[in-house]
Design a protein around this motif. Structure first.
Motif, PDB file in Angstrom:
ATOM      1  N   UNK A 277       0.820  -1.211   0.000  1.00 39.38           N
ATOM      2  CA  UNK A 277       0.000   0.000   0.000  1.00 39.38           C
ATOM      3  C   UNK A 277       0.852   1.260   0.000  1.00 39.38           C
ATOM      4  N   UNK A 278       2.071   1.178   0.519  1.00 39.91           N
ATOM      5  CA  UNK A 278       2.973   2.328   0.525  1.00 39.91           C
ATOM      6  C   UNK A 278       3.567   2.579  -0.861  1.00 39.91           C
ATOM      7  N   UNK A 279       4.047   1.506  -1.504  1.00 39.89           N
ATOM      8  CA  UNK A 279       4.806   1.669  -2.739  1.00 39.89           C
ATOM      9  C   UNK A 279       3.935   1.775  -3.986  1.00 39.89           C
ATOM     10  N   UNK A 280       2.836   1.008  -4.045  1.00 39.57           N
ATOM     11  CA  UNK A 280       2.061   0.914  -5.285  1.00 39.57           C
ATOM     12  C   UNK A 280       1.540   2.265  -5.790  1.00 39.57           C
ATOM     13  N   UNK A 281       0.920   3.102  -4.947  1.00 40.83           N
ATOM     14  CA  UNK A 281       0.396   4.374  -5.480  1.00 40.83           C
ATOM     15  C   UNK A 281       1.474   5.289  -6.027  1.00 40.83           C
ATOM     16  N   UNK A 282       2.640   5.323  -5.358  1.00 37.37           N
ATOM     17  CA  UNK A 282       3.703   6.215  -5.819  1.00 37.37           C
ATOM     18  C   UNK A 282       4.353   5.715  -7.101  1.00 37.37           C
ATOM     19  N   UNK A 283       4.546   4.408  -7.199  1.00 35.08           N
ATOM     20  CA  UNK A 283       5.101   3.858  -8.439  1.00 35.08           C
ATOM     21  C   UNK A 283       4.133   4.075  -9.605  1.00 35.08           C
ATOM     22  N   UNK A 284       2.840   3.868  -9.342  1.00 33.61           N
ATOM     23  CA  UNK A 284       1.835   4.087 -10.385  1.00 33.61           C
ATOM     24  C   UNK A 284       1.782   5.558 -10.793  1.00 33.61           C
ATOM     25  N   UNK A 285       1.886   6.448  -9.830  1.00 30.37           N
ATOM     26  CA  UNK A 285       1.858   7.888 -10.134  1.00 30.37           C
ATOM     27  C   UNK A 285       3.037   8.282 -11.011  1.00 30.37           C
ATOM     28  N   UNK A 286       4.199   7.704 -10.745  1.00 27.72           N
ATOM     29  CA  UNK A 286       5.370   8.027 -11.555  1.00 27.72           C
ATOM     30  C   UNK A 286       5.226   7.488 -12.983  1.00 27.72           C
ATOM     31  N   UNK A 287       4.686   6.284 -13.112  1.00 26.30           N
ATOM     32  CA  UNK A 287       4.496   5.726 -14.448  1.00 26.30           C
ATOM     33  C   UNK A 287       3.453   6.514 -15.236  1.00 26.30           C
ATOM     34  N   UNK A 288       2.350   6.875 -14.560  1.00 26.14           N
ATOM     35  CA  UNK A 288       1.273   7.603 -15.233  1.00 26.14           C
ATOM     36  C   UNK A 288       1.567   9.086 -15.371  1.00 26.14           C
ATOM     37  N   UNK A 289       2.599   9.559 -14.645  1.00 27.84           N
ATOM     38  CA  UNK A 289       2.956  10.981 -14.637  1.00 27.84           C
ATOM     39  C   UNK A 289       1.757  11.847 -14.283  1.00 27.84           C
ATOM     40  N   UNK A 290       1.013  11.398 -13.301  1.00 25.95           N
ATOM     41  CA  UNK A 290      -0.165  12.146 -12.866  1.00 25.95           C
ATOM     42  C   UNK A 290       0.221  13.079 -11.731  1.00 25.95           C
ATOM     43  N   UNK A 291      -0.509  14.177 -11.543  1.00 25.46           N
ATOM     44  CA  UNK A 291      -0.168  15.123 -10.470  1.00 25.46           C
ATOM     45  C   UNK A 291      -0.411  14.561  -9.082  1.00 25.46           C
ATOM     46  N   UNK A 292      -1.228  13.531  -8.959  1.00 29.13           N
ATOM     47  CA  UNK A 292      -1.499  12.902  -7.669  1.00 29.13           C
ATOM     48  C   UNK A 292      -1.757  11.425  -7.848  1.00 29.13           C
ATOM     49  N   UNK A 293      -1.996  10.746  -6.735  1.00 31.69           N
ATOM     50  CA  UNK A 293      -2.268   9.308  -6.816  1.00 31.69           C
ATOM     51  C   UNK A 293      -3.673   9.094  -7.374  1.00 31.69           C
ATOM     52  N   UNK A 294      -3.843   8.008  -8.116  1.00 28.13           N
ATOM     53  CA  UNK A 294      -5.129   7.675  -8.722  1.00 28.13           C
ATOM     54  C   UNK A 294      -5.485   6.228  -8.397  1.00 28.13           C
ATOM     55  N   UNK A 295      -6.780   5.927  -8.446  1.00 30.52           N
ATOM     56  CA  UNK A 295      -7.281   4.652  -7.944  1.00 30.52           C
ATOM     57  C   UNK A 295      -6.873   3.473  -8.836  1.00 30.52           C
ATOM     58  N   UNK A 296      -7.263   3.496 -10.099  1.00 26.83           N
ATOM     59  CA  UNK A 296      -7.062   2.322 -10.952  1.00 26.83           C
ATOM     60  C   UNK A 296      -5.587   2.001 -11.214  1.00 26.83           C
ATOM     61  N   UNK A 297      -4.725   2.974 -11.556  1.00 31.83           N
ATOM     62  CA  UNK A 297      -3.304   2.627 -11.699  1.00 31.83           C
ATOM     63  C   UNK A 297      -2.696   2.076 -10.420  1.00 31.83           C
ATOM     64  N   UNK A 298      -3.119   2.593  -9.268  1.00 32.42           N
ATOM     65  CA  UNK A 298      -2.618   2.079  -7.990  1.00 32.42           C
ATOM     66  C   UNK A 298      -3.059   0.639  -7.775  1.00 32.42           C
ATOM     67  N   UNK A 299      -4.307   0.335  -8.134  1.00 32.99           N
ATOM     68  CA  UNK A 299      -4.793  -1.044  -8.012  1.00 32.99           C
ATOM     69  C   UNK A 299      -4.011  -1.976  -8.921  1.00 32.99           C
ATOM     70  N   UNK A 300      -3.773  -1.549 -10.171  1.00 29.70           N
ATOM     71  CA  UNK A 300      -3.027  -2.385 -11.112  1.00 29.70           C
ATOM     72  C   UNK A 300      -1.592  -2.600 -10.642  1.00 29.70           C
ATOM     73  N   UNK A 301      -0.963  -1.555 -10.122  1.00 31.12           N
ATOM     74  CA  UNK A 301       0.410  -1.694  -9.630  1.00 31.12           C
ATOM     75  C   UNK A 301       0.455  -2.595  -8.395  1.00 31.12           C
ATOM     76  N   UNK A 302      -0.518  -2.446  -7.486  1.00 29.46           N
ATOM     77  CA  UNK A 302      -0.558  -3.304  -6.304  1.00 29.46           C
ATOM     78  C   UNK A 302      -0.707  -4.763  -6.664  1.00 29.46           C
ATOM     79  N   UNK A 303      -1.567  -5.058  -7.656  1.00 31.56           N
ATOM     80  CA  UNK A 303      -1.741  -6.445  -8.104  1.00 31.56           C
ATOM     81  C   UNK A 303      -0.452  -6.989  -8.692  1.00 31.56           C
TER      82      UNK A 303
END
Length: 347
Positions: A277-303
């Motif tokens: 839960x700590x790493x997935x949102x930040x890794x997803x945010x960097x890949x998506x280059x989004x200004x903040x954390x987002x739900x679906x990319x975080x879920x995909x990265x966590x999986x």
């Protein structure tokens, strides 16, 4: 384009409801889904009874010999599905709390909610010797009670992310001591079982755990997605959110309950699994280059993270299988050090 980002607007029949899809985030989700599927097929085919990807695919979609069906469908598939579902749930939970605290350290395992769910489950295991559903209820009760306590102690005419994290760390340390005391006081056999479960493990889990986890996740994910837009508005500050018509405290409480429920669901099924839960949102945010954390990319990265970690837990020291929590702690610890160093350099 939306602030330099490619966005597609999809209007549903009738024209009254439309969906805005970030193209880059969608591509990231697709790539992570493909990667997770590849690791899942690899996990289904590796072990003492090795199978090729073709054999695994045939076992999933066609009639195969009874032995192959038993190995793939009855033994290995439940574990892989639980890794995918639990990883996605932890990713969503982490995204919720990092958004609420506006801090990359704001994950449920850092601010104590994961530990609280562990405490509730341990109490049921040790004192009531409850079954799976009783443990699940205990984990949910413990997580919600911890969230309420942290929320109340951190509340000062509103919630500030840094104060919530500091209070959560303190409550987490206190509950960790309680958990250790409970295990020490238990009989040896029960204490050993609780200690293994407390490390976070998917070993020995089957369809009995997959079904309730699937149902709960199918309910909570749409709730998180519905609240996601309000969550992004809350990141602008309470005054701006109120000006845009968002009821700040009810929305924040709904997000906290949803995030805690996702964490408690995973804890009840597999024990407390840290750092996803700590790493997935930040890794997803960097890949998506989004200004903040987002739900679906975080879920995909966590999986993807948990599925890969569980495969490593099975194969690193085969035939001995490690609890997946040991692998996630090892990977997550290195990520946390990198995160803290990066934060220190920005000061």
């Amino acid at each position: 384009m939306d602030f330099g980002r490619a966005v597609r607007v999809i209007r549903l029949p009738g024209g009254r409801v439309s969906l805005r899809l970030d193209v880059r985030a969608g591509v990231v989700c697709l790539v992570l889904l493909v990667a997770t599927t590849a690791v899942a097929v690899l996990a289904l085919g590796t072990g003492e009874y090795a199978l090729s990807p073709v054999q695994v695919t045939e076992a999933l979609f066609t009639d195969v010999p009874a032995k192959v069906h038993m190995v793939v469908i009855e033994w290995r598939l439940p574990r892989v599905l639980l890794a995918v579902l639990a990883g996605a749930a932890l990713g969503v939970s982490g995204a919720i709390f990092q958004s609420l605290t506006r801090n990359p350290l704001g994950s449920p395992d850092v601010i104590g909610f994961n530990t609280g769910a562990n405490t509730g489950a341990l109490m049921v295991i040790m004192l009531a010797h409850g079954g799976y559903y009783q443990v699940a209820a205990g984990a949910l009760a413990g997580g919600v009670a911890t969230a309420a306590l942290v929320y109340l102690l951190a509340y000062r005419q509103g919630i500030q992310g840094f104060r919530l994290i500091i209070v959560g760390i303190g409550i987490s340390a206190l509950l960790a001591s309680v958990n250790t005391w409970v295990i020490v006081k238990a009989d040896l056999e029960t204490a050993m079982a609780a200690a293994v479960w407390g490390a976070g493990s998917l070993n020995g889990l089957g369809w009995q755990q997959v079904r309730p986890v699937t149902v709960v996740f199918a309910i909570l994910l749409p709730v998180a997605l519905i609240l996601g837009r309000r969550m992004r508005v809350l990141e602008m500050g309470d005054d701006a959110a109120r000006a845009l018509g968002v009821r700040t405290e009810p929305t924040r409480i709904a997000l906290v309950v949803t995030g805690v429920a996702l964490t408690a669901m995973v804890t009840a099924a597999a024990g407390p699994i840290s750092f996803v839960a700590l790493a997935a949102p930040q890794l997803a945010r960097r890949l998506a280059r989004s200004p903040g954390v987002t739900i679906l990319p975080s879920a995909a990265m966590g999986a993807a993270l948990l599925t890969t970690s569980d495969w490593l837990a099975q194969r690193l020291f085969a035939p001995t299988q490690l609890p997946v929590g040991v692998v996630t702690v090892s990977i997550g610890g290195a990520y946390l050090i990198r995160l803290l160093v990066g934060e220190a350099r920005r000061q």
